[in-house]
Scaffold this motif. Structure first.
Motif, PDB file in Angstrom:
ATOM      1  N   VAL A  76      65.463 -28.780  -6.583  1.00 16.05           N
ATOM      2  CA  VAL A  76      64.510 -28.062  -7.436  1.00 16.05           C
ATOM      3  C   VAL A  76      63.115 -28.094  -6.837  1.00 16.05           C
ATOM      4  O   VAL A  76      62.408 -27.074  -6.778  1.00 16.05           O
ATOM      5  N   GLY A  77      62.690 -29.257  -6.347  1.00 14.60           N
ATOM      6  CA  GLY A  77      61.354 -29.373  -5.767  1.00 14.60           C
ATOM      7  C   GLY A  77      61.178 -28.500  -4.536  1.00 14.60           C
ATOM      8  O   GLY A  77      60.174 -27.787  -4.404  1.00 14.60           O
ATOM      9  N   VAL A  78      62.147 -28.534  -3.632  1.00 13.56           N
ATOM     10  CA  VAL A  78      62.064 -27.709  -2.424  1.00 13.56           C
ATOM     11  C   VAL A  78      62.106 -26.229  -2.786  1.00 13.56           C
ATOM     12  O   VAL A  78      61.372 -25.409  -2.210  1.00 13.56           O
ATOM     13  N   GLY A  79      62.957 -25.873  -3.750  1.00 13.81           N
ATOM     14  CA  GLY A  79      63.036 -24.477  -4.163  1.00 13.81           C
ATOM     15  C   GLY A  79      61.717 -23.964  -4.731  1.00 13.81           C
ATOM     16  O   GLY A  79      61.288 -22.855  -4.420  1.00 13.81           O
ATOM     17  N   ILE A  82      59.212 -23.487  -1.867  1.00 14.52           N
ATOM     18  CA  ILE A  82      59.512 -22.316  -1.047  1.00 14.52           C
ATOM     19  C   ILE A  82      59.104 -21.025  -1.754  1.00 14.52           C
ATOM     20  O   ILE A  82      58.580 -20.091  -1.143  1.00 14.52           O
ATOM     21  N   LEU A  83      59.320 -20.972  -3.055  1.00 11.89           N
ATOM     22  CA  LEU A  83      59.090 -19.730  -3.795  1.00 11.89           C
ATOM     23  C   LEU A  83      57.661 -19.547  -4.260  1.00 11.89           C
ATOM     24  O   LEU A  83      57.203 -18.422  -4.428  1.00 11.89           O
ATOM     25  N   MET A  84      56.944 -20.654  -4.472  1.00 12.74           N
ATOM     26  CA  MET A  84      55.634 -20.573  -5.110  1.00 12.74           C
ATOM     27  C   MET A  84      54.647 -19.719  -4.316  1.00 12.74           C
ATOM     28  O   MET A  84      54.045 -18.788  -4.847  1.00 12.74           O
ATOM     29  N   LEU A 171      59.842 -17.872 -16.560  1.00  7.95           N
ATOM     30  CA  LEU A 171      61.167 -18.178 -17.080  1.00  7.95           C
ATOM     31  C   LEU A 171      62.098 -18.621 -15.955  1.00  7.95           C
ATOM     32  O   LEU A 171      62.942 -19.504 -16.142  1.00  7.95           O
ATOM     33  N   PHE A 172      61.933 -18.020 -14.776  1.00  8.69           N
ATOM     34  CA  PHE A 172      62.750 -18.410 -13.629  1.00  8.69           C
ATOM     35  C   PHE A 172      62.460 -19.854 -13.220  1.00  8.69           C
ATOM     36  O   PHE A 172      63.376 -20.614 -12.887  1.00  8.69           O
ATOM     37  N   ILE A 173      61.190 -20.243 -13.233  1.00 12.84           N
ATOM     38  CA  ILE A 173      60.835 -21.629 -12.899  1.00 12.84           C
ATOM     39  C   ILE A 173      61.478 -22.590 -13.898  1.00 12.84           C
ATOM     40  O   ILE A 173      62.066 -23.620 -13.516  1.00 12.84           O
ATOM     41  N   ALA A 179      68.442 -25.846 -14.422  1.00 12.82           N
ATOM     42  CA  ALA A 179      69.603 -25.836 -13.532  1.00 12.82           C
ATOM     43  C   ALA A 179      69.729 -27.161 -12.790  1.00 12.82           C
ATOM     44  O   ALA A 179      70.847 -27.655 -12.556  1.00 12.82           O
ATOM     45  N   GLY A 180      68.600 -27.746 -12.402  1.00 16.43           N
ATOM     46  CA  GLY A 180      68.641 -29.060 -11.761  1.00 16.43           C
ATOM     47  C   GLY A 180      69.224 -30.119 -12.685  1.00 16.43           C
ATOM     48  O   GLY A 180      70.006 -30.976 -12.251  1.00 16.43           O
TER      49      GLY A 180
END
Length: 372
Positions: A76-79, A82-84, A171-173, A179-180
């Motif tokens: 979750v942290g890496v995702g 990467i996305l931010m 909402l995705f965040i 999900a994690g």
């Protein structure tokens, strides 16, 4: 009282009990749905992400000493990291693009070139199109004043869409974080899925049922939505750094085209032509052109790696799911719609294919028999 009358009264009493119980269950179900409805999309998106990322969770957990919670937190942290950054840049560009459009309309600085004479020669639409275009080009301010209510509604709708995209990103965040948590309890969730499937389709068919749903979710999420999202980020970052007008809107168009399986070159090639025509040939524009072409064609490399896994889902199903999901639930429905419709499609055809294979065969004497 006769035995028949007593039996009828008992049957009526039993039927009344069944109807009352069914009514209470229906009321409870409806009320539970109303309470759960605001969180439905969030939970669906969380489950989709958890199913998609769980194989990565298991591989990393095996290397990290089977610490499921730590592994899920790491993913979750890496995702998020990467996305931010790219998503933030695209979001800022999207807002700036909308503000520029509104400012241009308000300041009356927008100019439209007159049409070419050849436009009037186009079949069917040439004459009315030439007349309307000529009128707009010669008196743009008057046209804007004439259609000001419609333009205002269009701009307000555009701002609403942008706000919806921002809300969808938040909402995705939240879905990624949930999900994690789901992945941290992956084994328990897997057993629960089998128990639910066994209750729905029977114990002997629960395993194929769960595998089909899981494979379909991963196929569509990785092979269609994942590729489109990666392509949007790659193309959009190039547009932002090159300061292309409307970079955020163009990147969003790349995402939509990727989901409905239309080449992104429909966006990248006109942008490259625009950059060369406005800034000329230089090292920066040449590098941008090469990068944009490669980013627009990256789906051709990723599709064999991701789309070939799992099960086949026809592209019309993905297209209908994307468009219908976007109409029903906005930008988030653009992602959830294809996955839900694909799962329903595969389950429907599995149900069709599992019917008893009995065929009526005519006998020579005129009778009929059944053969399996």
């Amino acid at each position: 009282m006769s035995p028949k009358s007593s039996s009828d009264q008992q049957l009526s009493g039993n039927l009344l009990d069944v109807l009352i119980r069914a009514g209470l269950i229906a009321v409870l179900t409806i009320y539970c749905y109303l309470v759960f409805r605001p969180f439905l999309e969030l939970i669906l998106w969380s489950l989709i992400l958890a199913v998609m990322l769980y194989p990565l969770q298991r591989r990393l957990a095996a290397r990290l000493g089977h610490h499921e919670g730590r592994t899920a937190s790491l993913i979750v942290g890496v995702g998020l990291l990467i996305l931010m950054v790219p998503t933030y840049l695209l979001g800022i560009s999207l807002v700036d693009s909308a503000q520029q459009v509104m400012e241009t309309v308000r300041s009356d600085s927008l100019r439209i070139p007159p049409p070419s004479e050849s436009v009037a020669d186009w079949p069917l639409i040439g004459e009315p199109l030439y007349t309307a275009w000529q009128q707009i080009a010669s008196d743009l301010s008057g046209t804007i004043q004439k259609f000001r209510p419609q333009i205002r509604e269009l701009l307000l709708g555009l701002l609403g869409r942008i706000a919806g995209i921002g809300a969808g990103f938040l909402l995705f965040i939240a879905a990624l974080i949930i999900a994690g948590i789901i992945m941290a309890f992956g084994e328990l969730g897997h057993r629960s899925a089998h128990r639910i499937a066994a209750r729905i389709v029977g114990p002997e068919r629960s395993e194929p049922f769960v595998k089909l749903c899981t494979a379909t979710i991963r196929t569509v999420a990785q092979g269609v939505l994942g590729i489109a999202f990666i392509q949007m980020l790659l193309v959009g970052v190039g547009f932002v750094f090159m300061e292309v007008p409307g970079a955020g809107l163009l990147a969003l168009a790349v995402l939509v085209l990727g989901i409905i399986q239309v080449p992104a070159t429909l966006i990248t090639v006109p942008v490259i032509i625009y950059v060369f025509s406005s800034e000329g040939a230089s090292l920066a524009t040449i590098v941008f052109a090469v990068y944009s072409v490669l980013a627009g064609l990256v789906d051709n490399v990723l599709k064999p790696l991701l789309l070939g896994r799992g099960v086949d889902v026809p592209m019309p199903v993905v297209l209908i799911g994307a468009l219908g999901g976007m109409v029903a639930s906005g930008i988030l429905g653009l992602f959830i719609g294809p996955i839900i419709l694909a799962v329903g499609y595969r389950l429907f055809w599995q149900w069709v294919d599992n019917q008893p294979a009995e065929v009526e065969v005519d006998k020579p004497d005129g009778g009929q028999s059944r053969s399996g």
